[in-house]
Design a protein around this motif. Structure first.
Motif, PDB file in Angstrom:
ATOM      1  N   UNK A 143       0.838  -1.214   0.000  1.00 48.70           N
ATOM      2  CA  UNK A 143       0.000   0.000   0.000  1.00 48.70           C
ATOM      3  C   UNK A 143       0.862   1.248   0.000  1.00 48.70           C
ATOM      4  N   UNK A 144       1.943   1.203   0.777  1.00 48.50           N
ATOM      5  CA  UNK A 144       2.829   2.368   0.861  1.00 48.50           C
ATOM      6  C   UNK A 144       3.538   2.606  -0.471  1.00 48.50           C
ATOM      7  N   UNK A 145       3.972   1.495  -1.108  1.00 46.58           N
ATOM      8  CA  UNK A 145       4.647   1.607  -2.407  1.00 46.58           C
ATOM      9  C   UNK A 145       3.713   2.240  -3.437  1.00 46.58           C
ATOM     10  N   UNK A 146       2.453   1.743  -3.408  1.00 54.82           N
ATOM     11  CA  UNK A 146       1.477   2.277  -4.354  1.00 54.82           C
ATOM     12  C   UNK A 146       1.322   3.778  -4.172  1.00 54.82           C
ATOM     13  N   UNK A 147       1.337   4.231  -2.919  1.00 57.89           N
ATOM     14  CA  UNK A 147       1.164   5.661  -2.632  1.00 57.89           C
ATOM     15  C   UNK A 147       2.467   6.436  -2.810  1.00 57.89           C
ATOM     16  N   UNK A 148       3.519   5.728  -3.136  1.00 53.58           N
ATOM     17  CA  UNK A 148       4.798   6.377  -3.357  1.00 53.58           C
ATOM     18  C   UNK A 148       5.446   6.884  -2.089  1.00 53.58           C
ATOM     19  N   UNK A 149       5.235   6.213  -0.977  1.00 60.14           N
ATOM     20  CA  UNK A 149       5.864   6.594   0.292  1.00 60.14           C
ATOM     21  C   UNK A 149       7.039   5.669   0.531  1.00 60.14           C
ATOM     22  N   UNK A 150       8.210   6.273   0.825  1.00 62.24           N
ATOM     23  CA  UNK A 150       9.376   5.469   1.139  1.00 62.24           C
ATOM     24  C   UNK A 150       9.352   5.190   2.634  1.00 62.24           C
ATOM     25  N   UNK A 151       9.109   3.942   3.002  1.00 62.40           N
ATOM     26  CA  UNK A 151       8.963   3.640   4.432  1.00 62.40           C
ATOM     27  C   UNK A 151       9.341   2.197   4.743  1.00 62.40           C
ATOM     28  N   UNK A 152       9.688   1.956   6.007  1.00 61.19           N
ATOM     29  CA  UNK A 152       9.928   0.593   6.493  1.00 61.19           C
ATOM     30  C   UNK A 152       8.767   0.204   7.402  1.00 61.19           C
ATOM     31  N   UNK A 153       8.321  -1.053   7.235  1.00 62.53           N
ATOM     32  CA  UNK A 153       7.226  -1.536   8.075  1.00 62.53           C
ATOM     33  C   UNK A 153       7.785  -2.521   9.108  1.00 62.53           C
ATOM     34  N   UNK A 154       7.458  -2.255  10.342  1.00 63.22           N
ATOM     35  CA  UNK A 154       7.838  -3.199  11.414  1.00 63.22           C
ATOM     36  C   UNK A 154       6.559  -3.749  12.014  1.00 63.22           C
ATOM     37  N   UNK A 155       6.289  -5.066  11.747  1.00 65.05           N
ATOM     38  CA  UNK A 155       5.047  -5.647  12.304  1.00 65.05           C
ATOM     39  C   UNK A 155       5.324  -6.337  13.647  1.00 65.05           C
ATOM     40  N   UNK A 156       6.464  -6.032  14.250  1.00 65.43           N
ATOM     41  CA  UNK A 156       6.812  -6.542  15.595  1.00 65.43           C
ATOM     42  C   UNK A 156       7.062  -8.043  15.606  1.00 65.43           C
ATOM     43  N   UNK A 157       7.263  -8.637  14.419  1.00 65.23           N
ATOM     44  CA  UNK A 157       7.435 -10.091  14.343  1.00 65.23           C
ATOM     45  C   UNK A 157       8.630 -10.544  15.172  1.00 65.23           C
ATOM     46  N   UNK A 158       9.675  -9.703  15.161  1.00 61.17           N
ATOM     47  CA  UNK A 158      10.885 -10.090  15.891  1.00 61.17           C
ATOM     48  C   UNK A 158      10.603 -10.122  17.402  1.00 61.17           C
ATOM     49  N   UNK A 159       9.870  -9.122  17.870  1.00 59.45           N
ATOM     50  CA  UNK A 159       9.539  -9.080  19.311  1.00 59.45           C
ATOM     51  C   UNK A 159       8.626 -10.228  19.684  1.00 59.45           C
ATOM     52  N   UNK A 160       7.708 -10.499  18.763  1.00 66.10           N
ATOM     53  CA  UNK A 160       6.758 -11.581  19.000  1.00 66.10           C
ATOM     54  C   UNK A 160       7.506 -12.892  19.201  1.00 66.10           C
ATOM     55  N   UNK A 161       8.498 -13.103  18.328  1.00 63.02           N
ATOM     56  CA  UNK A 161       9.271 -14.339  18.408  1.00 63.02           C
ATOM     57  C   UNK A 161       9.990 -14.407  19.754  1.00 63.02           C
ATOM     58  N   UNK A 162      10.542 -13.298  20.176  1.00 64.08           N
ATOM     59  CA  UNK A 162      11.238 -13.255  21.468  1.00 64.08           C
ATOM     60  C   UNK A 162      10.304 -13.596  22.615  1.00 64.08           C
TER      61      UNK A 162
END
Ligand SMILES: Nc1ncnc2c1ncn2[C@@H]1O[C@H](COP(=O)(O)OP(=O)(O)O)[C@@H](O)[C@H]1O
Ligand SMILES: [Mg+2]
Lengths: 297, 284
Positions: A143-162
């Motif tokens: 969705x961000x790419x489509x809108x032309x926004x340069x961004x990183x998404x963090x869905x907290x997967x790493x924390x979840x795993x911890x």
């Protein structure tokens, strides 16, 4: 014919094993202490598990987007665009740009005002996800790419795993400690059975020579120690429940600490203790008796 | 009063069908040797037979091995050589799980009584029946009757510690016979009681023998042996020698001379009970 001394029709034979009060007192104490520890461990385990689940749920319900503004665009503008872009994605309940002042306010207590002014504060968007069908990081990124926004998404997967890994470790630790406590109780009962058989060798021998099967003799000891352990279990579990209730009261309605949330339902965790203790004791006493008797003719 | 001699159960309670009480002699020893651990043998080349319904004394000085021999019969110890047969079964070939059924067919009056101190007299007598799995309702009256028969009708609830030597002895006997065992063993049953009580107890054994129980009594009480006039197995330093110590020999009784072979085999027919044992005061 004088049968005056004869027992009445409601007569029931007396227990074949004489009671051994002195030995029983210390055995009661040891088994009750083990039950107490086991119960506290169980309560702690349940509560830790609940805490882990809670954190995991919170993590799963949120994602963070870090936005890099384009040339000629302020960070807040970029963040607003990003929020708009992901708000329409399926599985997103809410998306809000974290304003710069707000972000700075959050960081100020740690870093101080002077440092903050020189720091490139990241431009963030917090996304609240639908708990049941959360949008994935990939969905958001698209969705961000489509809108032309340069961004990183963090869905907290790493924390979840911890969190999940820690919860697993706690679960295993509780299981191992619990088994160790049960094994200690079984060993104590085996020792007591051995001592009881030695102390009551006269009874055991007469029963044996009168034609009692090993199982008959084993039943006597099994029943005795099962009963003893059940009573000790009630005391141990009761003490553990009292401690739990105390923590609950001291902690107030919100629970002791966010790290170890207790509820009144946790008091139920200790309720199987007498039964478990009796089963462990019965098994231990039976196996010990049978093993010792097997060595006889 | 009299104790009704109820028909003997085909086998002890719970006994398996494989054990047929009518086959073979009740006890048969062949070349039996026994030792405790690595010590020298306390029984050497012992051979004898106890026919169904017989009554024997086992005599010998202290340490001769009388108790050891009885222990082999009531399955407290194993022979180190030779064969011990009980009710037609070679005990070495009986599975360990089946030994309790053999033990239930034997009543034992132990030398030290071995009463259970924490149980009243009544419960002590009930013990073998409980072990055999009988329901209390089915034997309560029988025990009351039996205790009355041995003269303990007024002491049914007494604890063993409060009983005199003779009373304990009779309690032990009551416990030994309550299942109407096919074989009754008594180890020094008159060991520390006065002669009058000894005679009463002997009368009890004779009565039981009359009802069909095979009896073997170990004793060093020569007076008792002389009075009873029953065949004697004499042990000396672990060896069995044949001896007929009887003061009042019965005409019908067999003569056990010293010329008997290594296998002592009394006449199978029961000796007549013609000797005087005094008034049967227990009978009404
Ligand atoms: N449990 C035992 N362990 C070792 N030796 C024993 C044991 N019981 C008896 N003996 C020995 O066996 C021998 C015979 O003893 P026992 O059978 O008791 O004779 P009795 O009953 O004729 O007096 C004695 O020398 C005695 O010391
Ligand atoms: Mg002896």
């Amino acid at each position: 014919m004088s049968l005056s001394d004869a027992p009445g029709p409601r007569w029931r034979p007396a227990p074949l094993l004489p009671r051994d009060e002195e030995r029983e007192v210390s055995l009661h104490f040891v088994v009750a202490v083990l039950c107490f520890l086991a119960c506290l461990m169980a309560v702690g385990g349940v509560s830790a598990d609940r805490a882990a689940r809670g954190w995991a749920r919170d993590l799963r319900g949120e994602a963070t987007i870090q936005v890099r503004p384009r040339l000629g665009e302020t960070g807040d503008e970029a963040a607003a665009r990003a929020a708009e872009a992901v708000a329409g994605v399926r599985g997103v309940t809410e998306a809000a740009a974290l304003e710069k002042q707000k972000a700075e306010a959050l960081l100020e207590p740690w870093l101080g005002k002077a440092v903050l002014q020189d720091l490139p504060i990241p431009h963030l968007v917090t996304v609240r996800l639908d708990r049941a069908h959360p949008a994935t990081a990939t969905d958001l990124k698209k969705a961000l790419d489509r809108a032309g926004v340069d961004a990183d998404v963090d869905d907290h997967a790493r924390w979840l795993k911890d969190v999940e890994r820690s919860a697993g470790v706690v679960r295993w630790a509780v299981a191992i400690l619990f088994s160790l406590t049960a094994a200690a109780a079984a060993a104590v009962i085996a020792f007591a059975t051995r001592a009881g058989m030695a102390a009551r060798r006269d009874v055991v021998e007469v029963l044996h020579l009168t034609g009692a099967k090993d199982a008959f003799i084993a039943n006597l000891f099994q029943l005795r120690f099962a009963r003893l352990a059940a009573v000790s279990g009630v005391f141990g579990a009761g003490a553990a429940a009292a401690v739990t209730a105390l923590i609950e009261l001291v902690g107030g309605g919100q629970g002791f600490t966010p790290a170890l949330p207790l509820t009144w339902m946790d008091l139920l965790t200790v309720s199987p203790c007498p039964l478990v203790a009796a089963t462990v004791a019965a098994l231990s006493a039976r196996l010990t008796t049978l093993r010792l008797l097997r060595g006889t003719l | 009063m009299s104790r009704q001699p109820t028909p003997r159960a085909a086998a002890a309670y719970g006994a398996e069908e494989a054990f047929d009480p009518t086959t073979g002699p009740v006890v048969r020893f062949q070349n039996v040797g026994m030792r405790y651990g690595r010590a020298p043998e306390v029984l050497k080349d012992v051979g004898f037979t106890l026919p169904v319904g017989s009554f024997h004394f086992l005599t010998g000085p202290s340490g001769a091995g009388k108790s050891s021999l009885l222990k082999l019969i009531y399955l407290a110890n194993r022979a180190s050589r030779g064969t011990v047969q009980l009710f037609g079964h070679d005990v070495e070939r009986v599975a360990r799980a089946d030994l309790p059924y053999l033990r239930r067919r034997i009543g034992v009056v132990f030398q030290e009584y071995r009463l259970l101190d924490h149980l009243p007299a009544f419960d002590n007598v009930a013990l073998p029946l409980r072990i055999a799995g009988r329901k209390p309702q089915t034997y309560r009256d029988d025990i009351a009757e039996l205790l009355t028969w041995v003269g303990l009708g007024h002491k049914m609830q007494a604890m063993p510690a409060t009983l005199s030597g003779g009373e304990k002895q009779r309690l032990a006997i009551a416990r030994a016979v309550v299942t109407q065992p096919e074989l009754l063993l008594a180890d020094e049953p008159t060991g520390n009681i006065d002669p009058e009580m000894s005679l009463k107890i002997l009368r009890l054994f004779v009565e039981l023998n009359r009802m069909g129980t095979t009896v073997l009594i170990a004793t060093h009480d020569q007076d008792l042996v002389g009075r009873a006039g029953m065949p004697v197995l004499h042990l000396n330093e672990g060896r069995l020698s044949r001896k007929a110590t009887r003061r009042a020999p019965e005409p019908a009784a067999p003569d056990y001379g010293p010329e008997l072979g290594p296998e002592y085999e009394p006449e199978p027919d029961e000796p007549e009970l013609g000797y005087d044992l005094g008034d049967e005061e227990g009978e009404a």
